[in-house]
Design a protein around this motif. Structure first.
Motif, PDB file in Angstrom:
ATOM      1  N   LYS A   1      -5.839  11.271 -20.224  1.00  0.00           N
ATOM      2  CA  LYS A   1      -6.808  11.766 -21.199  1.00  0.00           C
ATOM      3  C   LYS A   1      -8.231  11.465 -20.723  1.00  0.00           C
ATOM      4  CE  LYS A   1      -8.282  10.152 -25.488  1.00  0.00           C
ATOM      5  NZ  LYS A   1      -7.940   9.014 -26.333  1.00  0.00           N
ATOM      6  N   VAL A   2      -8.450  10.190 -20.346  1.00  0.00           N
ATOM      7  CA  VAL A   2      -9.793   9.779 -19.903  1.00  0.00           C
ATOM      8  C   VAL A   2     -10.254  10.650 -18.734  1.00  0.00           C
ATOM      9  CG1 VAL A   2     -11.133   7.911 -18.877  1.00  0.00           C
ATOM     10  CG2 VAL A   2      -9.442   7.393 -20.653  1.00  0.00           C
ATOM     11  N   SER A   3      -9.357  10.804 -17.803  1.00  0.00           N
ATOM     12  CA  SER A   3      -9.684  11.534 -16.586  1.00  0.00           C
ATOM     13  C   SER A   3      -9.994  13.000 -16.884  1.00  0.00           C
ATOM     14  CB  SER A   3      -8.522  11.427 -15.594  1.00  0.00           C
ATOM     15  OG  SER A   3      -8.838  12.113 -14.402  1.00  0.00           O
ATOM     16  N   MET A   4      -9.137  13.614 -17.686  1.00  0.00           N
ATOM     17  CA  MET A   4      -9.328  15.039 -17.994  1.00  0.00           C
ATOM     18  C   MET A   4     -10.643  15.245 -18.754  1.00  0.00           C
ATOM     19  SD  MET A   4      -6.878  16.369 -16.434  1.00  0.00           S
ATOM     20  CE  MET A   4      -7.006  18.098 -16.887  1.00  0.00           C
ATOM     21  N   GLU A   5     -10.908  14.362 -19.721  1.00  0.00           N
ATOM     22  CA  GLU A   5     -12.108  14.546 -20.546  1.00  0.00           C
ATOM     23  C   GLU A   5     -13.398  14.328 -19.762  1.00  0.00           C
ATOM     24  OE1 GLU A   5     -12.162  12.393 -24.213  1.00  0.00           O
ATOM     25  OE2 GLU A   5     -10.186  13.174 -24.835  1.00  0.00           O
ATOM     26  N   THR A   6     -13.327  13.442 -18.771  1.00  0.00           N
ATOM     27  CA  THR A   6     -14.577  13.095 -18.078  1.00  0.00           C
ATOM     28  C   THR A   6     -14.730  13.814 -16.742  1.00  0.00           C
ATOM     29  OG1 THR A   6     -13.464  11.198 -17.095  1.00  0.00           O
ATOM     30  CG2 THR A   6     -14.727  10.819 -19.130  1.00  0.00           C
ATOM     31  N   LEU A   7     -13.595  14.026 -16.078  1.00  0.00           N
ATOM     32  CA  LEU A   7     -13.650  14.621 -14.736  1.00  0.00           C
ATOM     33  C   LEU A   7     -13.060  16.024 -14.701  1.00  0.00           C
ATOM     34  CD1 LEU A   7     -12.424  11.433 -12.885  1.00  0.00           C
ATOM     35  CD2 LEU A   7     -14.705  12.407 -12.640  1.00  0.00           C
ATOM     36  N   GLY A   8     -12.316  16.367 -15.768  1.00  0.00           N
ATOM     37  CA  GLY A   8     -11.688  17.682 -15.814  1.00  0.00           C
ATOM     38  C   GLY A   8     -10.502  17.781 -14.853  1.00  0.00           C
ATOM     39  N   LYS A   9     -10.215  16.674 -14.160  1.00  0.00           N
ATOM     40  CA  LYS A   9      -9.046  16.644 -13.258  1.00  0.00           C
ATOM     41  C   LYS A   9      -8.314  15.328 -13.471  1.00  0.00           C
ATOM     42  CE  LYS A   9     -11.152  19.103  -9.335  1.00  0.00           C
ATOM     43  NZ  LYS A   9     -12.516  18.529  -9.443  1.00  0.00           N
ATOM     44  N   TYR A  10      -7.071  15.263 -13.018  1.00  0.00           N
ATOM     45  CA  TYR A  10      -6.296  14.039 -13.205  1.00  0.00           C
ATOM     46  C   TYR A  10      -6.442  13.103 -12.011  1.00  0.00           C
ATOM     47  CZ  TYR A  10      -2.424  10.844 -14.188  1.00  0.00           C
ATOM     48  OH  TYR A  10      -1.669   9.725 -14.410  1.00  0.00           O
TER      49      TYR A  10
END
Lengths: 432, 99, 193, 318
Positions: free
Chosen positions: C125-134
């Motif tokens: 979740k953190v990664s997707m929300e901030t970086l848009g990638k996993y």
């Protein structure tokens, strides 16, 4: 000869890091931060990075190498330095280790400084040329990242590769840490090229255990290294058009014996030269090196003799035992060739029992190679201490503090007897 | 002059068997290998040069004038290649004692 | 070596557990510590379970063996919980940090009754929300720093900003995302038991 | 310089001296000597030599026959060794560690054992890496140094000490490896096959081209061995002639992929002419063994035709 190629630790990241850091700062990784002692540079590098960095600062004329785990990263990093114009070196991407050593011999004979790096089967394939390099008295410097020699195939650490060339006429320095691998390489050329020596030299470190572990290290600035290592001006060399010369004769019964004796003399001379160079190195860095390191050995009742990274683990165990009032000590061999037989015998003469740890089995039915050298050294110097041979860590078998402690516990029993029983032992082996 | 021989002590020998007087093999005479010898009959020789390059021992001296002279018997091993290539009978092979 | 902290990472080849352990070593190094960062070697291939280690200390680290009784364990991929004994040797006064959406109860079963503290974070979740990638690395790094307290959070954030600026010099756009991920992770990581 | 044999012999002193210990009548020394004469007198050279006849008899401590710098390391790694020397030269030149006026050329000599067989990996590697050197194979068709054992350069049916002409197996049963073509497959700027024939013109000119063409170049030189082949020593030049006139050893060169057959006999001699004078082929002339000569001839014809085809094709291509 097929070799498995494994993904190397961090190599891409670290490699990139070294490269752009150097592009940025034009010197070694993470070059002196503000307010930091500019004498030495606080860094964290893997053992392979440390070796590659030393090679970059030495800036040899020629490097010829072929990839083999776990030393592969060294030619990788180095070719990056070459391709980014950070060294003057010409890199020869040879088609085998046999050709790597052959090319180093050719380059060194030509009048250049030549270096290489390898491991295990790579050194085995080189073997013929390893002898020829020393027989031709060429001060080539090799970074040997120790790994088990096949077979069966195993990419992990032990010392069977180094032990296989222990009589090849090379000076052999062993390194406990990335720091020692780096320091030993910086001292290498001054030793090998000394007129009284003129022998090739290899710096050993433990595959993966130090070669792939990121640890703290103190680096020197490029200029300091350049100044310390100095320039190479051989007396005679192939490329000297004013004095054409011939090397590598058919050397028959009337001469080979004397030529081998000259090698033996050079190897004996190397001992003092190694100490002299270490003195200069200490002046510059404050880091002192001898033929071996004595850790709490002075008043020890029981002692372990070993080489490379195991010495670190042993130091922790020695401290722990000392806290329990057990007088344990360590003798870490740094200079394995020339072998400081007399000095080691003297250093061990007062202890009650000794364990020599060999990370390779001589398979002679009697004990490891280091054990044989240590005990014969004691014998010829009239030192009689019960001594046991421990074969350990073969093929990367992890050696724990508990196991080292168990060796000291054995020695406590042994020290109470006047004769050692079953002196040929295994440490960390599964058996009923 | 190479000063290394079977009596030279280790400390006086060059290391690794290096030799710093390139071409010093000239000091090593191979003429005594010979059992038959070429005879040079200069009257018959037209200096065609066919024999100049064929001698394995370089035992046919050729001057700057591009003319050969008599054999250098210090090195000639008596192989007879020169005699065979001479179309003019200017070289004959004969036993060592023949005149 | 009483002041030494030992950490074991569990991940899958290609997910960057090794890289994360290196980044942690880097961060600790930059705050003046002695560090070790080393993976356990084998013929790792994409997807295979891998282990990496960190030692962090105020004094020189001399020991050269694997870590058998870690103070902390980080699990980068919770699908490993079924196949790998992630709590093996883990000190009960220590803690385990897991990248997962599972709750405490579900984890209890999977962790075979591990008595120490359990922390979770939804790095995806953190990664997707901030970086848009996993990229689980940055969030997991932040999580273990928070949980282990090996360095002050603000020091850590400041240092990471520096290394991101350097690491991504050629693509500054991602620096921001990574910093967001870092800060968000420091908030998101929670103790579930 | 344009080839005038007498002038060259007179003007350019031998760089491979007398006092070597090769057999009387050996075919190799005249070849080595003429190749070295192709060097400009002002140029320095570093010679690398594979273990073999030439090496063990030209540098027996303390005497060397080589007037240039010379290095011998081992049997199978001459190309790699010389590639190290050559690289050192470029590195040191680049760094100003050698005088401006130091012009050094690099030449390797290896027998067929050290080149076709045990040394082929090292040779292939060095050639692929593009070092500026010339590799000369003096091919005497067997391991003569160790006493005439078969090599992959040994012609079919030859009687050697490891392929003896027996009652069941009549000598070596395999045909010769075509190393010159293998080298050409490395797409080198210059590859040539030659021999000491016709006043050594072909040999000299190819040597000069090879040495002064930038990049890796290769010369394959047939070099008869009276002892191994079993002919009277004085017949050296005759044997060379027959090797060419029967098309057993075609003289040709390949420059950047273009083939040129340098000599096409007006009347190709039957292969018997080449085989007959040599003891190693004696058994082929026993009654009942006519098939061997026939097959040998077929092989020679096939390879000669293939070469002519290559010449035609490679020159048509543009």
């Amino acid at each position: 000869m097929k070799r498995e190629q494994y993904t190397n630790s961090f190599s891409n990241i670290e490699r990139a890091k070294i490269v752009d850091k150097n592009e940025q700062k034009g010197c070694v990784p993470n070059c002196a931060k503000k307010g930091e002692d500019t004498m030495s540079i606080r860094e964290r590098l893997s053992g392979n990075e440390a070796a590659a960095t030393a090679m970059k600062q030495i800036n040899p004329d020629v490097v010829a190498a072929f990839p083999i785990t776990p030393s592969t990263e060294i030619p990788q990093y180095f070719s990056t330095f070459v391709d980014n114009g950070m060294v003057d070196t010409e890199f020869i991407a040879v088609e085998s280790e046999h050709s790597a050593m052959s090319a180093c011999i050719g380059a060194e004979a030509a009048g250049a400084r030549a270096m290489t790096a390898t491991s295990a089967n790579g050194l085995s394939l080189m073997w013929e040329m390893v002898y020829i390099a020393s027989g031709m008295r060429l001060p080539i410097v090799m970074s040997l990242v120790n790994r088990a020699v096949s077979g069966p195939l195993n990419i992990h650490n032990d010392h069977s590769d180094a032990m296989g060339v222990r009589d090849s006429g090379w000076i052999m320095l062993f390194s406990e840490t990335n720091q020692e691998a780096y320091d030993n390489l910086l001292m290498a050329h001054r030793i090998a090229e000394n007129e009284k020596v003129q022998l090739p030299l290899m710096v050993c470190q433990d595959g993966f255990i130090t070669s792939h572990s990121i640890e703290n290290i103190e680096l020197l600035e490029d200029e300091k290294v350049k100044e310390f290592v100095g320039e190479y001006h051989p007396k005679h060399y192939l490329l000297n058009a004013k004095e054409p010369m011939a090397m590598g004769p058919m050397d028959l019964q009337a001469f080979l014996f004397e030529h081998k004796y000259q090698q033996a003399e050079a190897m004996k001379n190397a001992k003092q030269v190694i100490l002299d160079v270490a003195k200069d190195f200490e002046k510059m860095t404050g880091r002192s090196y001898g033929l071996f390191e004595e850790y709490k050995l002075e008043d020890a009742d029981i002692a372990i003799v070993c080489m490379n990274s195991t010495a670190g683990t042993t130091k922790d165990v020695v401290d722990a035992l000392r806290e329990q009032g057990i007088k344990a000590g360590l003798l870490k061999v740094r200079v394995f060739r020339p072998f400081p037989a007399e000095e080691i015998a003297k250093a061990l003469s007062h202890v009650k029992a000794v364990a020599v740890l060999d990370k390779a089995d001589s398979l002679n039915g009697a004990g490891g190679a280091l054990f044989t050298d240590v005990t014969s050294g004691m014998q010829t110097n009239n030192v009689t201490v019960p001594t046991a041979s421990y074969i350990y860590g073969i093929g990367g078998r992890d050696t724990t503090s508990k196991e080292i402690e168990s060796v000291f516990k054995d020695l406590m029993k042994d020290s109470k007897k006047d004769k050692i029983e079953n002196p040929y032992r295994y440490l960390g082996l599964r058996k009923e | 002059m190479t000063n290394i021989d079977k009596n030279t002590t280790a400390d006086k020998m060059t290391i690794a068997g290096n030799i710093y007087e390139a071409g010093n093999a000239r000091e090593f005479k191979t003429g005594d290998w010979r059992s038959i010898r070429p005879k040079y009959i200069s009257e018959k020789c037209i200096q065609c040069g066919l024999c100049f390059p064929v001698c394995p021992e370089d035992a046919i001296p050729v001057g700057k004038d591009q003319k050969r002279t008599d054999f250098n018997y210090d090195y000639c091993k008596g192989c007879g290649v020169c005699a065979k290539v001479c179309p003019f009978g200017a070289i004959t092979m004969q036993t060592e004692d023949e005149e | 070596m009483s002041n030494m902290i030992e950490i074991r990472w569990h991940g899958r080849g290609g997910q960057g557990a090794k890289t994360a352990s290196l980044l942690l070593a880097d961060a600790a190094f930059n705050t003046g510590k002695y560090i070790q960062g080393f993976p356990e070697y084998g013929p790792e291939r994409m997807g295979a379970p891998i282990t990496a280690y960190n030692r962090i200390s105020d004094t020189q680290i001399r020991i050269h063996s694997n870590i058998y009784e870690p103070d902390y364990v980080v699990v980068v991929d919770d699908t490993l919980l079924e196949s790998v004994d992630v709590t093996a040797g883990l000190k009960k006064e220590g803690a385990i940090v897991i990248n997962t959406t599972k709750d405490g109860e579900q984890l209890k079963k999977l962790l075979k009754g591990y008595e120490g503290k359990v922390y979770t974070i939804d790095a995806r979740k953190v990664s997707m929300e901030t970086l848009g990638k996993y990229f689980p690395n940055t969030p997991m790094l932040a999580a273990i720093v928070k949980v282990s307290g090996i360095m002050k959070e603000d020091e850590f954030v400041k240092d990471m900003e520096g290394s991101f600026k350097h690491k991504f010099a050629k693509k500054p756009e991602v620096i921001d995302g990574n910093m967001k991920a870092l800060k968000m992770a420091l908030e998101e990581v929670k103790q579930v038991s | 310089m344009a080839y005038n044999m007498k002038e060259i012999v007179a003007e350019r002193p031998s760089r491979f001296t007398s006092g070597h210990r090769m057999c009387a009548g050996c075919g190799a020394p005249p070849v080595a000597r003429m190749i070295l004469r192709a060097l400009k007198p002002e140029d320095h050279a570093v010679i690398a030599n594979a273990t073999g006849c030439m090496e063990v008899s030209s540098f027996i401590y303390p005497y060397t026959s080589w007037t240039d710098s010379y290095i011998h390391t081992a049997f199978e790694c001459t190309a790699a060794t010389l590639s190290g020397v050559e690289t050192a030269y470029h590195s040191m030149k680049k760094q100003g560690k050698l005088p401006e006026d130091n012009h050094t050329k690099f030449i390797a000599f290896g027998g067929d054992g050290g080149t076709y067989d045990i040394g082929i990996q090292s040779l292939s590697g060095a050639m692929e890496r593009g070092h500026d050197l010339t590799y000369v194979c003096y091919d005497n068709g067997a391991y003569m140094n160790t006493g005439i054992q078969r090599s992959s350069a040994t012609p079919r049916f030859a009687d050697t000490t490891t392929s003896p002409a027996g009652s069941v197996i009549p000598g070596k049963m395999q045909s010769r490896k075509d190393l010159t073509e293998i080298m050409e497959a490395h797409h080198l700027p210059y590859v040539a096959q030659t021999i000491a024939y016709m006043n050594f013109k072909d040999l000299y000119e190819k040597a000069e081209k090879a040495i002064y063409t930038e990049g890796p170049t290769f010369l394959n030189v047939l070099s008869p061995c009276p002892r191994g082949w079993g002919y009277p020593t004085e017949d050296l030049m005759q044997i060379n002639k027959l090797a060419v006139e029967t098309c057993y050893w075609p003289l040709y060169e390949v420059e950047n992929g273009k083939y040129k057959v340098n000599y096409k006999p007006a009347k190709k001699l039957p292969i018997e002419e080449f085989l007959k004078p040599q003891k190693r082929f004696k058994h082929m002339f026993k009654p009942g063994n006519e098939w061997m000569i026939k097959e040998f001839q077929e092989e020679v014809d096939k390879r000669w035709q293939a070469l002519l085809d290559l010449e035609e094709m490679s020159n048509k291509a543009e």
